[in-house]
Design a protein around this motif. Sequence first.
Motif, PDB file in Angstrom:
ATOM      1  N   ALA A 562       0.815  -1.223   0.000  1.00 25.29           N
ATOM      2  CA  ALA A 562       0.000   0.000   0.000  1.00 25.29           C
ATOM      3  C   ALA A 562       0.841   1.262   0.000  1.00 25.29           C
ATOM      4  O   ALA A 562       0.426   2.300  -0.519  1.00 25.29           O
ATOM      5  CB  ALA A 562      -0.932  -0.007   1.204  1.00 25.29           C
ATOM      6  N   ALA A 571      -1.142   2.072  -5.659  1.00 20.28           N
ATOM      7  CA  ALA A 571      -0.603   1.767  -4.333  1.00 20.28           C
ATOM      8  C   ALA A 571       0.700   2.529  -4.127  1.00 20.28           C
ATOM      9  O   ALA A 571       1.787   1.961  -4.249  1.00 20.28           O
ATOM     10  CB  ALA A 571      -0.385   0.272  -4.173  1.00 20.28           C
ATOM     11  N   VAL A 576      -4.342   5.036   0.557  1.00 16.25           N
ATOM     12  CA  VAL A 576      -4.660   4.274   1.771  1.00 16.25           C
ATOM     13  C   VAL A 576      -5.859   4.890   2.479  1.00 16.25           C
ATOM     14  O   VAL A 576      -5.896   6.090   2.744  1.00 16.25           O
ATOM     15  CB  VAL A 576      -3.460   4.231   2.728  1.00 16.25           C
ATOM     16  CG1 VAL A 576      -3.831   3.515   4.019  1.00 16.25           C
ATOM     17  CG2 VAL A 576      -2.275   3.535   2.067  1.00 16.25           C
TER      18      VAL A 576
END
Length: 655
Positions: A562, A571, A576
Amino acid sequence: MSLLSRRQFLLTSTAAGGLVMVHPFTAAAAAGQAHLRLLCTTDIHCHIRPYDYYADKPVDTVGLSRTASLIEGVRSEAANTMTFDNGDYMQGNPMADYIAYSKGMKEGDTHPVIAAMNVLGYDCGTLGNHEFNYGMEFLGKVNAKAGYPLVCANFAHKLGASPREDDLYLPPYIILDRELTDGAGNKLPIKVGVIGFVPPQIMQWDRSHLEGNYNTRDIVQAGAAWVPQMREEGADIVVALAHTGIDASAQSEGMENAALYVAGIEGIDVVITGHQHLNFPGKDFEGPGIDNDKGTLQGKPAVQAGFWGNHMGLIDLMLEQDGGKWKIATHTSEIRPIFKRGEDRSVTALTEDYGPVLHSSDQVHEATLKYVRAKVGETTAPLYSYFALVADDPSVQVVSNAQLWYVKQLLEGTPEGKLPLLSAAAPFKAGGRGGPDYYTDVPKGPVAIKNVADLYLYPNTLQAVKVTGAQVKDWLERASGMFNQVAAGAKDAMLLNPEFPSYNFDVIDGVTYKIDITQPSKFGKDGDVVNPDANRIVDLQFEGKPIDPEAEFVIATNNYRASGGGQFPGADGSTVIYRAPDTNRDVIVRYIHDKGTISPQADANWSFAPAGGATVLFETGPRAQSYLEDVKSRGLNIEPADGGEGGFARYRITL
């Protein structure tokens, strides 16, 4: 304030003619001046002993029993010390799970980590976010036997109109009356105020235990409200036990990692930080207000002492009296490790176990060994990774199943909880440089805690990202770099790209797709676009329909991916939406424990697209033969082939 090197010491002669290390503050202290050493631990996570219960073997990189030797060593060389714990003490390894899930806590029982800390005689502690993982009744039983006070200023049964009207779960602070020996040998009183904080995100992370009965307040807001009262009550110095990390980004309401701004609260003198499992002073942090050379946050002494007992935090204060009150004249900060790692990745222990702490957990250690070696659940299918790079795989499937189970619960009731949920997972043990035995191989039947290490090698934490359908496709395009380009109709071409690590071969569950290896890879080995018009990912569907490039999805993954690890589209850290407090490995353990019996058969949501009858070769472990019929039953046209080097077995696939 003047500052000395964190490692500067003076050597002075003893009466016996030997040499003793004396800290400069001790050597310089006169009447009315005193050297006070603050020792701290953080994020112990029940790692009392130097033992890896997942691997079922001793290690030299963890253990409060090792940190305790450092603590006792510092105490023996100083007239004035205080010791603090900064939270996340009771959860985080199989011993903790054994107590919570198997042995249980009866009234009057002492949790092993509390027993160990009682042996060491801490002066004060605070709560970490993981203290809530087993529920509030369990937490109450654990803390009831602590031989030292616990404080937390921002966790409440109910919030009031202002922080000082909150109905707090614990006292927000304590004023500790202590006695210092000054440079002339006089005994003088001091009042040390200690205040504690926990990340407000516990209301999300442990919502099932907390929602409706508890609440949290912004860390800095709570500190700014309570510290003046601590001063009014006579605190000479104020120590913040801040179970919150260091983040140089702009301050915001409800900030998870607020230690830098805790240091900015007027009246706080010292910040003991943690939560991030990183090191300060060191090289892990930079930005305005962060000084790694001086060990300060906004000019105030601070430490973050790693995790699992791998470091002890140490802050040295030179105190002097001013009008009957003590103030800090000079300070240094450092962290001391329990091991060092060589250039060849070898580990050398720097300290031995402190026997009383080690032996405080002897019985529960033996019980934990039986626990990790016993089953926590059943699997109706074997978990193996011999074919993980060429077919949908049960060892990857169970990781995705666990991630989906975990994130679905945590996003329930949030806006993101209404979005389609996918899961990305990759095989870790898939041969390569690990050799022909480097594969997951857990037979059908009982699953033990230590088997989970086979399923998930790394201590990653679970995270979730929000991406578009177009990014889902490009994520898979990046993962398909695992394969060499093969011409349609080719004969016995080598399939796997040896430069592509298996941990970057993400399989995304929740969608179906095929991989066309006759196309070139869109991305190079470092994630750069090298063939912008390439389309290896074909027939990509969600719920039986072509995926909408504009649609939004949530992908459960790990913190490495992530945050940009592997350079995957969608990512890079900016997408996130959720950072879990739990490791992916712990999530798998919880999932198996919750389900009792798991059925992780691979669902064949991906496969290779036809390639004109091309045949390709790949190598795997010799034990793959045991599972050949299973993988063939999922549609893979595969058979043994001659060859194979270094103990590997070779197989042929017809596309």
